[in-house]
Design a protein around this motif. Structure first.
Motif, PDB file in Angstrom:
ATOM      1  N   ARG B  36       0.834  -1.201   0.000  1.00  0.00           N
ATOM      2  CA  ARG B  36       0.000   0.000   0.000  1.00  0.00           C
ATOM      3  C   ARG B  36       0.871   1.254   0.000  1.00  0.00           C
ATOM      4  O   ARG B  36       0.408   2.339  -0.317  1.00  0.00           O
ATOM      5  CB  ARG B  36      -0.897   0.025   1.255  1.00  0.00           C
ATOM      6  N   VAL B  37       2.131   1.098   0.448  1.00  0.00           N
ATOM      7  CA  VAL B  37       3.013   2.250   0.619  1.00  0.00           C
ATOM      8  C   VAL B  37       4.069   2.297  -0.491  1.00  0.00           C
ATOM      9  O   VAL B  37       4.282   3.334  -1.118  1.00  0.00           O
ATOM     10  CB  VAL B  37       3.713   2.195   1.992  1.00  0.00           C
ATOM     11  N   ARG B  77      11.155   8.638  -7.516  1.00  0.00           N
ATOM     12  CA  ARG B  77      11.073   9.175  -6.159  1.00  0.00           C
ATOM     13  C   ARG B  77      10.811  10.665  -6.146  1.00  0.00           C
ATOM     14  O   ARG B  77      10.044  11.168  -5.341  1.00  0.00           O
ATOM     15  CB  ARG B  77      12.370   8.906  -5.403  1.00  0.00           C
ATOM     16  N   PHE B  80       7.016  11.051  -7.245  1.00  0.00           N
ATOM     17  CA  PHE B  80       5.936  10.470  -6.450  1.00  0.00           C
ATOM     18  C   PHE B  80       6.175  10.516  -4.940  1.00  0.00           C
ATOM     19  O   PHE B  80       5.242  10.319  -4.177  1.00  0.00           O
ATOM     20  CB  PHE B  80       5.687   9.017  -6.868  1.00  0.00           C
ATOM     21  N   ALA B  81       7.431  10.735  -4.515  1.00  0.00           N
ATOM     22  CA  ALA B  81       7.781  10.745  -3.090  1.00  0.00           C
ATOM     23  C   ALA B  81       7.261   9.499  -2.370  1.00  0.00           C
ATOM     24  O   ALA B  81       6.631   9.569  -1.311  1.00  0.00           O
ATOM     25  CB  ALA B  81       7.270  12.017  -2.409  1.00  0.00           C
ATOM     26  N   ARG B  82       7.476   8.355  -2.980  1.00  0.00           N
ATOM     27  CA  ARG B  82       7.129   7.072  -2.380  1.00  0.00           C
ATOM     28  C   ARG B  82       8.329   6.147  -2.486  1.00  0.00           C
ATOM     29  O   ARG B  82       9.110   6.271  -3.417  1.00  0.00           O
ATOM     30  CB  ARG B  82       5.997   6.397  -3.166  1.00  0.00           C
ATOM     31  N   PRO B  83       8.448   5.191  -1.560  1.00  0.00           N
ATOM     32  CA  PRO B  83       9.526   4.223  -1.712  1.00  0.00           C
ATOM     33  C   PRO B  83       9.322   3.355  -2.955  1.00  0.00           C
ATOM     34  O   PRO B  83       8.184   3.028  -3.308  1.00  0.00           O
ATOM     35  CB  PRO B  83       9.450   3.382  -0.432  1.00  0.00           C
ATOM     36  N   LEU B  84      10.428   3.018  -3.599  1.00  0.00           N
ATOM     37  CA  LEU B  84      10.376   2.167  -4.791  1.00  0.00           C
ATOM     38  C   LEU B  84      11.357   1.028  -4.583  1.00  0.00           C
ATOM     39  O   LEU B  84      12.545   1.251  -4.381  1.00  0.00           O
ATOM     40  CB  LEU B  84      10.759   2.981  -6.030  1.00  0.00           C
ATOM     41  N   LEU B  85      10.834  -0.203  -4.601  1.00  0.00           N
ATOM     42  CA  LEU B  85      11.648  -1.376  -4.297  1.00  0.00           C
ATOM     43  C   LEU B  85      11.788  -2.248  -5.531  1.00  0.00           C
ATOM     44  O   LEU B  85      10.907  -2.267  -6.383  1.00  0.00           O
ATOM     45  CB  LEU B  85      10.985  -2.185  -3.178  1.00  0.00           C
TER      46      LEU B  85
END
Lengths: 191, 263
Positions: B36-37, B77, B80-85
């Protein structure tokens, strides 16, 4: 494992690489954050939203922190501050815009989003007690949930909520007193 | 059930049933909550070469080519300022879409776009493979006929090129116009889809922007699959749609040159 044992490798990972460190942070604290979220908002689906949003905000904050600030980070109370603020804000905006027809959404109702095995595991007693948390004031509920559900020490709760330890203690004792009144000895005379 | 280890078992009051009851309210976070994150990235082969794709639990959020892994992760990043794995497995519909240029069935995550941008991209998504539409057509379809330049900007901001085929949107004068991945990539993509690019250009140079068939009485954009079937004996070119309409032609239902009427 103590909080220090959990914290150190996570802070080290966050200093190394933000995204890898974030996964460590999430794995280390997801259960405690989710438990607190669930007992604060009372609904499984809302608790998932709240937990996801809290961790996303944590990530965005970390992206702007200097390495020095990350090195001294106390992740657990810090995450709880984010969660508490989010919960207070959502609770307030929900009060301003109440959701329509909450007939089947009473807090003690079984949440359709909650996995059935989880529902079966939880006793009737637990469900009743969880619902009674809704009778506490915001401050009492936060203090009781962080102390007795999330199992944080008083000092961390004081940090998380930005109030003196004495205030935390009095919120907890008033909260427990109220819960004992609302939930008179069904299974035990001391309850 | 203990979701996490108590830090302070003595003080947690194990003999107080209320306190014990509260402790039992701790629960494990559900599986899959991390998704979700955080988004996952994967590299996929597309018709124009390798592309990097970022996926969330809602669908494909970001696609870029011409970047290495580090640049892709950094650009995701910052946007979107979200973690990307790492480590997503691409849905089979995605691989097929990138190979064939047909993106139906691929779930997209367009959160974070402004409503205008989303409307532009949804209109562009309706353009079939092998055809082109002018920027002005999109502007009219979304009910903002004067916002032609803003349509170009919104297409340039397309987070998922190829999947939303913004390369199929061209200038009204027949020139292909700008593209997120550069004009040359745009032309290459259109030629791979066997668009009649040269014919459209030649016609545009002669001020022909619509073509009709006098057997069907239908007027189309020159790249419409129906337009390309018109035999020379029945072929008629028009500068404007109004000219075609006053000559008794109606708008094609496939390419909808009369797009001003929003359905």
């Amino acid at each position: 494992m103590t909080e220090t044992d959990i914290r150190l490798p996570i802070v080290a990972a966050l200093t190394e690489d933000l995204d890898t460190g974030f996964v460590a942070l999430f794995d280390g604290y997801r259960n405690v954050v989710f438990s607190a979220a669930l007992r604060l908002c009372g609904r499984w689906a809302d608790a998932e939203d709240l937990t996801a949003e809290a961790f996303l905000r944590a990530y965005r904050a970390l992206a702007g922190y200097e390495p020095q600030r990350i090195a001294t980070l106390q992740p657990r109370p810090w995450l709880m501050t984010i969660l508490a603020n989010l919960w207070r804000n959502t609770a307030r905006s929900a009060a301003r815009h109440p959701p329509p027809a909450p007939l089947e959404q009473a807090p003690e109702a079984v949440d359709p989003a909650e996995p059935t095995e989880q529902v079966a595991e939880r006793s009737e007693t637990g469900r009743e007690l969880a619902a009674l948390l809704g009778e506490l004031t915001e401050d009492q509920r936060l203090a009781v949930v962080l102390r007795h559900v999330a199992d944080l020490p008083i000092a961390e709760i004081a940090t998380a909520l930005g109030v003196p330890e004495g205030t935390v203690k009095s919120h907890i004792s008033r909260g427990l007193k109220r819960l004992r009144l609302l939930y008179p000895g069904r299974h035990d005379e001391r309850l | 059930m203990s979701a996490f280890e108590p830090t302070d078992p003595q003080a947690s009051g194990r003999h107080d049933p209320l306190v014990a009851g509260l402790a039992a309210l701790a629960t494990d976070a559900p599986a899959g909550l991390l998704d979700r994150v955080a988004a996952r990235w994967v590299r996929v082969d597309a018709s124009i070469g390798g592309v990097y794709v970022a996926m969330t639990d809602q669908g494909i959020a970001y696609l870029r080519t011409g970047q290495d892994e580090e640049q892709f992760v950094a650009s995701y990043r910052s946007r979107f300022a979200r973690p990307l794995l790492p480590g997503g497995s691409p849905p089979s519909a995605l691989e097929r879409a990138l190979r064939t240029g047909r993106a139906a069935g691929v779930r997209l995550d367009l959160r974070g776009l402004r409503p205008f941008e989303e409307a532009v991209l949804r209109a562009a998504a309706a353009i079939p493979r092998g055809e082109m539409r002018p920027y002005a057509w999109i502007a009219e379809r979304i009910g903002r006929p004067k916002a032609v330049r803003a349509v170009g900007t919104a297409l340039g901001h397309n987070p998922v090129p190829l999947l939303i085929p913004c390369h199929r949107v061209i200038r009204s004068d027949g020139r292909i116009g700008q593209y997120v991945f550069g004009e040359r990539a745009k032309e290459r993509l259109l030629r791979m889809e066997e668009v009649n690019l040269d014919e459209v250009n030649t016609l545009a140079a002669k001020n022909v922007h619509f073509v009709g068939s006098d057997t069907t009485g239908v007027v189309c954009f020159p790249s419409c699959r129906d337009a390309r079937r018109i035999t020379p004996a029945h072929w008629h070119g028009f500068r404007t749609l109004a000219q075609a309409e006053s000559a008794g032609y109606r708008s094609c239902r496939h390419c909808r040159p009369g797009a001003a009427v929003v359905p």
